[in-house]
Motif scaffolding. Structure first.
Motif, PDB file in Angstrom:
ATOM      1  N   GLY A  32       1.611   4.895  -7.719  1.00  0.00           N
ATOM      2  CA  GLY A  32       0.184   4.094  -8.222  1.00  0.00           C
ATOM      3  C   GLY A  32      -0.808   4.078  -6.989  1.00  0.00           C
ATOM      4  N   TYR A  33      -0.466   4.734  -5.808  1.00  0.00           N
ATOM      5  CA  TYR A  33      -1.282   5.040  -4.714  1.00  0.00           C
ATOM      6  C   TYR A  33      -2.483   6.071  -5.039  1.00  0.00           C
ATOM      7  CZ  TYR A  33       2.042   2.073  -2.625  1.00  0.00           C
ATOM      8  OH  TYR A  33       3.009   1.183  -2.256  1.00  0.00           O
ATOM      9  N   SER A  34      -3.567   5.951  -4.485  1.00  0.00           N
ATOM     10  CA  SER A  34      -4.509   7.003  -4.389  1.00  0.00           C
ATOM     11  C   SER A  34      -4.414   8.032  -3.279  1.00  0.00           C
ATOM     12  CB  SER A  34      -6.160   6.350  -4.380  1.00  0.00           C
ATOM     13  OG  SER A  34      -6.239   5.881  -3.053  1.00  0.00           O
ATOM     14  N   PRO A  35      -4.839   9.287  -3.526  1.00  0.00           N
ATOM     15  CA  PRO A  35      -4.789  10.197  -2.496  1.00  0.00           C
ATOM     16  C   PRO A  35      -5.329   9.874  -1.106  1.00  0.00           C
ATOM     17  CG  PRO A  35      -4.927  11.411  -4.388  1.00  0.00           C
ATOM     18  CD  PRO A  35      -5.265   9.907  -4.915  1.00  0.00           C
ATOM     19  N   SER A  36      -6.506   9.184  -1.421  1.00  0.00           N
ATOM     20  CA  SER A  36      -7.337   9.014  -0.088  1.00  0.00           C
ATOM     21  C   SER A  36      -6.693   7.821   0.666  1.00  0.00           C
ATOM     22  CB  SER A  36      -8.536   8.245  -0.516  1.00  0.00           C
ATOM     23  OG  SER A  36      -8.603   7.280  -1.560  1.00  0.00           O
ATOM     24  N   TRP A  37      -5.757   6.852  -0.142  1.00  0.00           N
ATOM     25  CA  TRP A  37      -5.137   5.699   0.687  1.00  0.00           C
ATOM     26  C   TRP A  37      -3.999   6.383   1.285  1.00  0.00           C
ATOM     27  CZ3 TRP A  37      -5.062   1.277   2.759  1.00  0.00           C
ATOM     28  CH2 TRP A  37      -3.593   0.524   2.863  1.00  0.00           C
ATOM     29  N   LEU A  38      -3.355   7.207   0.539  1.00  0.00           N
ATOM     30  CA  LEU A  38      -1.968   7.946   1.437  1.00  0.00           C
ATOM     31  C   LEU A  38      -2.450   8.612   2.418  1.00  0.00           C
ATOM     32  CD1 LEU A  38      -0.315   9.074  -1.838  1.00  0.00           C
ATOM     33  CD2 LEU A  38       0.344   6.935  -0.321  1.00  0.00           C
ATOM     34  N   ALA A  39      -3.596   9.233   2.472  1.00  0.00           N
ATOM     35  CA  ALA A  39      -4.100   9.986   3.677  1.00  0.00           C
ATOM     36  C   ALA A  39      -4.576   9.099   4.846  1.00  0.00           C
ATOM     37  CB  ALA A  39      -5.089  10.969   3.503  1.00  0.00           C
ATOM     38  N   LEU A  40      -5.241   7.890   4.692  1.00  0.00           N
ATOM     39  CA  LEU A  40      -5.541   6.972   5.411  1.00  0.00           C
ATOM     40  C   LEU A  40      -4.302   6.295   6.023  1.00  0.00           C
ATOM     41  CD1 LEU A  40      -8.255   5.858   6.641  1.00  0.00           C
ATOM     42  CD2 LEU A  40      -7.985   3.978   4.791  1.00  0.00           C
ATOM     43  N   ARG A  41      -3.153   6.174   5.649  1.00  0.00           N
ATOM     44  CA  ARG A  41      -2.133   5.330   5.940  1.00  0.00           C
ATOM     45  C   ARG A  41      -1.036   6.369   6.924  1.00  0.00           C
ATOM     46  NH1 ARG A  41       1.389   2.217   1.664  1.00  0.00           N
ATOM     47  NH2 ARG A  41       2.936   2.251   3.620  1.00  0.00           N
ATOM     48  N   GLN A  58      -7.475   1.789  14.718  1.00  0.00           N
ATOM     49  CA  GLN A  58      -7.051   2.068  13.152  1.00  0.00           C
ATOM     50  C   GLN A  58      -8.166   1.178  12.412  1.00  0.00           C
ATOM     51  OE1 GLN A  58      -4.480   0.890  15.433  1.00  0.00           O
ATOM     52  NE2 GLN A  58      -4.095   2.651  15.872  1.00  0.00           N
ATOM     53  N   ALA A  59      -9.234   1.200  12.726  1.00  0.00           N
ATOM     54  CA  ALA A  59     -10.342   0.160  12.078  1.00  0.00           C
ATOM     55  C   ALA A  59     -10.427   0.724  10.621  1.00  0.00           C
ATOM     56  CB  ALA A  59     -11.401   0.020  12.842  1.00  0.00           C
ATOM     57  N   ALA A  60     -10.466   1.916  10.260  1.00  0.00           N
ATOM     58  CA  ALA A  60     -10.692   2.339   8.833  1.00  0.00           C
ATOM     59  C   ALA A  60      -9.568   1.810   8.097  1.00  0.00           C
ATOM     60  CB  ALA A  60     -10.791   3.862   8.697  1.00  0.00           C
ATOM     61  N   LEU A  61      -8.393   2.030   8.462  1.00  0.00           N
ATOM     62  CA  LEU A  61      -7.042   1.628   7.830  1.00  0.00           C
ATOM     63  C   LEU A  61      -7.179   0.256   7.478  1.00  0.00           C
ATOM     64  CD1 LEU A  61      -4.477   2.261   6.365  1.00  0.00           C
ATOM     65  CD2 LEU A  61      -3.313   2.332   8.529  1.00  0.00           C
ATOM     66  N   THR A  62      -7.437  -0.561   8.608  1.00  0.00           N
ATOM     67  CA  THR A  62      -7.248  -1.917   8.606  1.00  0.00           C
ATOM     68  C   THR A  62      -8.277  -2.464   7.668  1.00  0.00           C
ATOM     69  OG1 THR A  62      -6.473  -2.127  10.853  1.00  0.00           O
ATOM     70  CG2 THR A  62      -7.385  -4.228  10.015  1.00  0.00           C
ATOM     71  N   ALA A  63      -9.312  -1.865   7.586  1.00  0.00           N
ATOM     72  CA  ALA A  63     -10.411  -2.361   6.562  1.00  0.00           C
ATOM     73  C   ALA A  63     -10.246  -2.149   5.244  1.00  0.00           C
ATOM     74  CB  ALA A  63     -11.802  -1.691   7.026  1.00  0.00           C
TER      75      ALA A  63
END
Length: 265
Positions: free
Chosen positions: A3-12, A206-211
């Protein structure tokens, strides 16, 4: 399945790679067959980040079978190269399917079963299915355990954390209880099971991931406990401002699990 989006998976992906318990690779390598190609099943593979991390840490020919119920993620995973520790690329195939339909007969010939950030979005029955079907070593990484620490801290942190954990347990999902359930499921079938901590440690780099994590964390908490809604906007605004200013650090605790069938430990 994930259930994860590609953008979230790339970010993490970078934080996942840094967090994984690399010391588990020592007993894992010792348990793998020394000859012939390794056949590695990646359950709930997403875009294949675990394969990109692990393939380069294992020697010898490798054939990866990427298993997920999301065809978009499978297409993205297939497009990436996996390079072994010896240099040659691994071969890759994708299979669409749900864990509920996984059978031991599907995994005949598997050398290793792996997964990342999967156990905590499964039910107890699904974890039993995975354990029952797996007759080879299994490396199951980055399962949340219900411990989050934000610094500087606020009194509301505990309220949002408890609500988020409750949200993860909705509809029979295991959330923070997943590793305990998996240890019992594999151990009850004679496997030797070892766990190691694999925390995200997120700082200014990791500010983008944290946000993005903060938005999802607070959003899930409010979905679970609507009484938190009046406080959510101000709380999230403060935390995002601290994140943007390099003043916030976050630890999200996970566990990695290695299960070795009887006779391979």
């Amino acid at each position: 399945m994930t259930g994860y989006s590609p953008s979230w998976l790339a970010l993490r992906e970078g934080a996942d790679a840094a967090a994984r318990a690399a010391d588990l690779l020592v007993p894992l390598r010792a348990a793998l067959p020394p000859d012939g190609p390794l056949v590695i099943w990646d359950l709930g593979c997403g875009t294949g980040s675990l394969g990109r991390w692990l393939s380069g840490r294992l020697r010898g020919p490798q054939h990866w079978i990427l298993y997920d119920d999301d065809p978009v993620l499978l297409d993205l995973a297939r497009a990436n190269a996996y390079v072994t520790a010896d240099g040659p690329p691994a071969t890759i195939e994708t299979r669409a399917g749900d864990l509920a339909g996984l059978r031991a007969s599907d995994l005949v010939g598997a050398s290793l079963v792996v997964a990342s950030a999967l156990l905590d979005v499964l039910t107890a029955a699904e974890i039993e299915t995975v354990a029952a079907a797996t007759g080879c070593p299994a490396l199951l990484t980055l399962s949340v355990v219900g411990r989050v620490r934000l610094s500087p801290s606020e009194p509301l942190d505990a309220e949002f954390a408890a609500a988020f954990d409750a949200h993860q347990r909705r509809r029979g999902l295991l959330g923070p209880d997943a590793v305990t359930t998996a240890v019992k499921a594999f151990g009850g079938r004679g496997a030797t099971v070892v766990t190691r901590p694999s925390p995200w440690r997120l700082g200014p780099g990791q500010a983008a991931l944290t946000a993005e994590w903060l938005r999802g964390w607070v959003g899930a908490a409010v979905e679970q406990r609507p009484d938190l809604a009046p406080f959510a906007d101000d709380y999230l605004g403060r935390r995002l401002a601290e994140c943007a200013g390099g003043r916030l650090t976050v630890e999200v605790h996970h566990l990695d699990l290695l299960a070795l069938p009887g006779g391979t430990s």
